[in-house]
Design an enzyme around this catalytic site. Structure first.
Site, mmCIF file in Angstrom:
data_model
loop_
_atom_site.group_PDB
_atom_site.id
_atom_site.type_symbol
_atom_site.label_atom_id
_atom_site.label_comp_id
_atom_site.label_asym_id
_atom_site.label_seq_id
_atom_site.Cartn_x
_atom_site.Cartn_y
_atom_site.Cartn_z
ATOM 1 N N LYS A 145 62.852 -13.229 -53.884
ATOM 2 C CA LYS A 145 61.583 -12.920 -53.092
ATOM 3 C C LYS A 145 62.049 -13.782 -51.767
ATOM 4 O O LYS A 145 61.950 -15.097 -51.517
ATOM 5 C CB LYS A 145 60.173 -13.598 -53.712
ATOM 6 C CG LYS A 145 59.099 -12.960 -53.191
ATOM 7 C CD LYS A 145 57.882 -13.341 -53.964
ATOM 8 C CE LYS A 145 56.690 -12.717 -53.719
ATOM 9 N NZ LYS A 145 56.641 -11.232 -53.662
ATOM 10 N N GLU A 202 61.801 0.258 -57.051
ATOM 11 C CA GLU A 202 60.276 -0.369 -56.770
ATOM 12 C C GLU A 202 59.817 -0.100 -55.438
ATOM 13 O O GLU A 202 60.425 1.056 -54.815
ATOM 14 C CB GLU A 202 60.144 -1.955 -57.068
ATOM 15 C CG GLU A 202 60.912 -2.642 -55.925
ATOM 16 C CD GLU A 202 60.775 -4.235 -56.083
ATOM 17 O OE1 GLU A 202 59.821 -4.606 -56.197
ATOM 18 O OE2 GLU A 202 61.822 -5.150 -56.061
#
Ligand code: PLP
Length: 341
Positions: free
Chosen positions: A184, A220
């Site tokens: 992230k 994704e």
């Protein structure tokens, strides 16, 4: 403590300044003790590592007010661990996981007045992040870093019920097979903004990224994982080394298996299978699950059988069970809820 008087149902997902943030600095090879601050501005050198070579990682989680008036967080240990892993990948000194958890408690308590009331649908979003704060000009890790954590109240993601979204298969790739897709970091978002704006200009809500090597498998979106429901009611989610391990997705799989008695599969999902699914959704902390109604690939459209009116039956069950657990309305598995107050 008096809760702020905001129109909680209508605050949206925007940055709104709150009273305190937590700050710790890494210098001379160690993290300092950390403290709360009322100063929302960051002052750094013009050549700080974050500004030149994007050495930054972040997290996102929420604090919830329960019916009894307690304040809790949901599996913050997974955020602590993920941020640790993200930092390692970018050669940043990881922030100790136990200290991360203490900082969450501290910053939420200090901003208690900003934790929205139970039943409002709003929550207190928590944004931990860290960045290279000292100057670099040759490419190398910076010597100094700052870890910060602020909070901002966010409104209910769906006003008046979940509206299924329309997504498009992006012509761009999100992450290289052995790149940074699994961490992230802001750098994964910088490059996703152009494809996202392109999708918006064409009238789509979001992008579906395929695997960069073969463009065969579903990965994704820019900021959420996919879950699919098969016609025989199995939960299927893509497995890939270049997608972010979503806390929401991992929790939904557990809920499907242990609360709803469903079968689950985490495996590579070919794009050409998508037309056969009964329901589809995007999962992440912000919305928990956004139902998907239509998926375009160029001119070709896949109409997901659950339609454009609302969540499909299974998606709704997953959503209701997980949000029930987060709000302490449904008993949580051991260790999922951290009570702050
Ligand atoms: C944060 C994020 C998600 C969602 O993860 P959660 O832990 O469920 O919030 C999914 N994909 C990407 C790329 C992300 O950055």
């Amino acid at each position: 403590m008096e809760t702020k008087d905001l129109d909680w149902g209508n605050i949206g997902f925007n940055y709104r300044i709150t009273d305190y943030r937590y700050i710790s600095n890494f210098k001379d090879g160690k993290w300092d003790d950390g403290e709360l601050s009322t100063d929302s501005n960051v002052t750094i050198n013009e050549s700080a590592g974050i500004l030149q070579y994007c050495q930054e990682v972040f997290e996102g989680l929420k604090a919830y007010r329960t019916k009894e008036g307690h304040i809790v967080t949901f599996r913050p240990d997974l955020n602590a661990k993920r941020m640790y892993d993200s930092a390692k990948r970018l050669e940043m000194p990881p922030f100790p996981e136990e200290r991360f958890l203490e900082a969450v408690d501290k910053v939420v308590l200090a901003n208690e007045a900003w934790v929205p009331p139970f039943g409002s649908g709003a929550t207190l979003y928590i944004r931990p992040y860290m960045f290279a704060s000292s100057p670099v000009i040759g490419v190398k890790p910076a010597a100094e870093y700052q870890f910060r954590m602020f909070t901002t109240p966010v409104g209910p993601y769906f006003k008046g019920g979940a509206k299924p979204i329309t997504i498009t298969v992006s012509d761009f790739d999100r992450a290289a097979p052995r790149g940074t897709g699994h961490i992230k970091a802001g750098l994964n978002y910088a490059m996703s903004i152009h494809p996202l704006m392109e999708a918006h200009r064409k009238g789509f809500d979001e992008n579906m990224y395929l695997d960069a090597a073969t463009r065969t498998y579903v990965e994704e979106t820019g900021g959420a994982n996919f879950i699919f429901i098969t016609k025989d009611k199995k939960v299927v989610t893509p497995k890939s080394n270049s997608i972010l391990p979503s806390v929401t997705r991992r929790s939904l799989l557990y809920v499907a298996e242990h609360y709803l008695g469903m079968k689950t599969e985490e495996r590579p999902v070919r794009f050409d299978e998508v037309k056969d699914f009964a329901e589809a959704g995007l999962c992440g902390t912000a919305a928990v699950i956004s139902p998907i109604g239509r998926i375009y690939q160029g001119e070709t459209v896949i109409n997901i059988p659950s339609g454009m009116e609302g969540m499909g039956e299974i998606t709704k069950k997953l959503y209701d069970t997980l949000t029930g657990i987060q709000m302490c309305e449904i008993e949580a598995p051991q260790g999922w809820i951290r009570k702050i107050k």
